[in-house]
Write a protein that holds these residues in place. Structure first.
Motif, short mmCIF file in Angstrom:
data_model
loop_
_atom_site.label_atom_id
_atom_site.label_comp_id
_atom_site.label_asym_id
_atom_site.label_seq_id
_atom_site.Cartn_x
_atom_site.Cartn_y
_atom_site.Cartn_z
N ARG A 139 0.88 -1.18 0.00
CA ARG A 139 0.00 0.00 0.00
C ARG A 139 0.91 1.22 0.00
NH1 ARG A 139 -1.20 3.34 3.88
NH2 ARG A 139 -0.56 1.89 5.51
N VAL A 140 0.58 2.20 -0.84
CA VAL A 140 1.34 3.44 -0.85
C VAL A 140 1.09 4.15 0.47
CG1 VAL A 140 1.65 5.67 -1.99
CG2 VAL A 140 1.20 3.62 -3.36
N ASP A 141 2.16 4.50 1.18
CA ASP A 141 2.08 5.11 2.50
C ASP A 141 1.12 6.29 2.52
OD1 ASP A 141 2.88 5.21 5.21
OD2 ASP A 141 4.32 6.81 4.77
N ASN A 142 0.29 6.34 3.54
CA ASN A 142 -0.68 7.42 3.78
C ASN A 142 -1.72 7.56 2.68
OD1 ASN A 142 0.43 8.27 6.30
ND2 ASN A 142 2.08 9.25 5.16
N THR A 143 -1.99 6.48 1.94
CA THR A 143 -3.05 6.49 0.92
C THR A 143 -3.80 5.16 0.99
OG1 THR A 143 -1.87 5.38 -0.89
CG2 THR A 143 -1.48 7.76 -0.63
N THR A 144 -4.78 5.01 0.12
CA THR A 144 -5.49 3.73 -0.02
C THR A 144 -5.05 3.00 -1.29
OG1 THR A 144 -7.33 4.81 -1.14
CG2 THR A 144 -7.52 4.55 1.25
N PHE A 145 -4.07 3.54 -2.02
CA PHE A 145 -3.58 2.91 -3.25
C PHE A 145 -2.79 1.66 -2.88
CE2 PHE A 145 -3.21 7.57 -4.54
CZ PHE A 145 -4.50 7.61 -5.05
N GLN A 146 -3.17 0.52 -3.48
CA GLN A 146 -2.49 -0.72 -3.17
C GLN A 146 -2.42 -1.62 -4.39
OE1 GLN A 146 -4.73 -2.40 0.01
NE2 GLN A 146 -6.56 -2.72 -1.20
N GLY A 147 -1.56 -2.62 -4.32
CA GLY A 147 -1.43 -3.57 -5.41
C GLY A 147 -0.24 -4.49 -5.19
N TRP A 148 0.07 -5.26 -6.20
CA TRP A 148 1.17 -6.23 -6.15
C TRP A 148 2.37 -5.69 -6.91
CZ3 TRP A 148 0.82 -10.58 -3.28
CH2 TRP A 148 -0.46 -11.00 -2.89
N VAL A 149 3.57 -5.86 -6.33
CA VAL A 149 4.81 -5.42 -6.96
C VAL A 149 5.76 -6.62 -7.01
CG1 VAL A 149 6.81 -3.88 -6.81
CG2 VAL A 149 4.57 -3.07 -6.08
N TYR A 150 6.37 -6.82 -8.18
CA TYR A 150 7.38 -7.85 -8.35
C TYR A 150 8.56 -7.53 -7.44
CZ TYR A 150 10.78 -10.79 -10.88
OH TYR A 150 11.72 -11.72 -11.22
N ASN A 151 8.99 -8.48 -6.62
CA ASN A 151 10.01 -8.22 -5.62
C ASN A 151 11.32 -7.67 -6.19
OD1 ASN A 151 8.20 -9.05 -3.71
ND2 ASN A 151 9.49 -10.64 -2.84
N ALA A 152 11.67 -8.06 -7.41
CA ALA A 152 12.90 -7.55 -8.02
C ALA A 152 12.83 -6.05 -8.30
CB ALA A 152 13.20 -8.30 -9.31
N ARG A 153 11.64 -5.46 -8.26
CA ARG A 153 11.47 -4.02 -8.50
C ARG A 153 11.45 -3.23 -7.19
NH1 ARG A 153 13.36 -2.12 -12.00
NH2 ARG A 153 11.98 -0.35 -11.99
N LEU A 154 11.68 -3.90 -6.06
CA LEU A 154 11.71 -3.23 -4.76
C LEU A 154 13.14 -3.12 -4.25
CD1 LEU A 154 8.60 -5.01 -3.27
CD2 LEU A 154 8.76 -2.61 -3.94
N ASP A 155 13.47 -1.99 -3.63
CA ASP A 155 14.85 -1.71 -3.24
C ASP A 155 15.47 -2.76 -2.33
OD1 ASP A 155 13.26 -0.93 -1.03
OD2 ASP A 155 14.66 0.65 -0.45
N ASP A 156 14.68 -3.41 -1.51
CA ASP A 156 15.22 -4.41 -0.57
C ASP A 156 14.75 -5.82 -0.88
OD1 ASP A 156 12.58 -4.19 0.13
OD2 ASP A 156 12.95 -3.74 2.24
N GLY A 157 14.18 -6.03 -2.06
CA GLY A 157 13.73 -7.36 -2.43
C GLY A 157 12.35 -7.73 -1.94
N GLY A 158 11.67 -6.80 -1.29
CA GLY A 158 10.29 -7.03 -0.86
C GLY A 158 10.15 -7.79 0.45
N SER A 159 8.94 -8.16 0.72
CA SER A 159 8.63 -8.91 1.93
C SER A 159 8.82 -10.39 1.64
CB SER A 159 7.15 -8.64 2.34
OG SER A 159 6.81 -9.40 3.46
N VAL A 160 9.84 -11.00 2.24
CA VAL A 160 10.13 -12.41 1.93
C VAL A 160 10.26 -13.28 3.18
CG1 VAL A 160 11.20 -11.95 -0.30
CG2 VAL A 160 12.60 -11.92 1.76
#
Length: 135
Positions: free
Chosen positions: A108-129
């Motif tokens: 979820r985008v911080d302080n908003t209701t926008f949410q969705g799925w993100v491929y972990n390779a596109r996240l700075d720390d590899g995502g929630s694993v």
């Protein structure tokens, strides 16, 4: 692709305008887009529907590279709902491994209701694993 317009009461629009102005001043990018009109894929290439998620992770992260795409499901075959820049903080919820063996994090985008799925390779720390954070 076209920009999605969100209709809401005046109070919410004022908050959204203030939030958007804050993000813009911070150099953040958040773009809402409607999925392109294309044929619906079938079989193994279809967007996996009904993937459940819950908020199991206290983690946060940001997009890796220029931006990350938030999708309606954990697959590149799923529609893009938002594009977020590297200055946008993403709150992690949980993660799944899709049928192709790729890990995706629900955010979820911080302080908003926008949410969705993100491929972990596109996240700075590899995502929630962490195993405890699996959806």
């Amino acid at each position: 692709m076209s920009t999605r317009t969100l209709n809401s009461p005046v109070r919410t629009r004022k908050w959204a305008t203030a939030a958007a102005a804050s993000l813009l001043m911070a150099g953040a990018v958040l773009t809402a887009t409607a999925p392109a009109a294309t044929a619906v894929p079938t079989g193994s290439s279809a967007c996996p529907g009904g993937v459940g998620w819950s908020n199991k992770s206290p983690g946060t992260g940001t997009a890796k590279g220029d931006s990350a795409l938030l999708r309606s499901g954990p697959s590149e075959d799923c529609g893009v709902t938002y594009t977020v820049g590297t200055a946008v903080v993403l709150n992690y919820h949980c993660w799944v491994k899709n049928s192709a063996g790729n890990k995706w994090t629900h955010v979820r985008v911080d302080n908003t209701t926008f949410q969705g799925w993100v491929y972990n390779a596109r996240l700075d720390d590899g995502g929630s694993v962490h195993p405890d954070n699996k959806c």
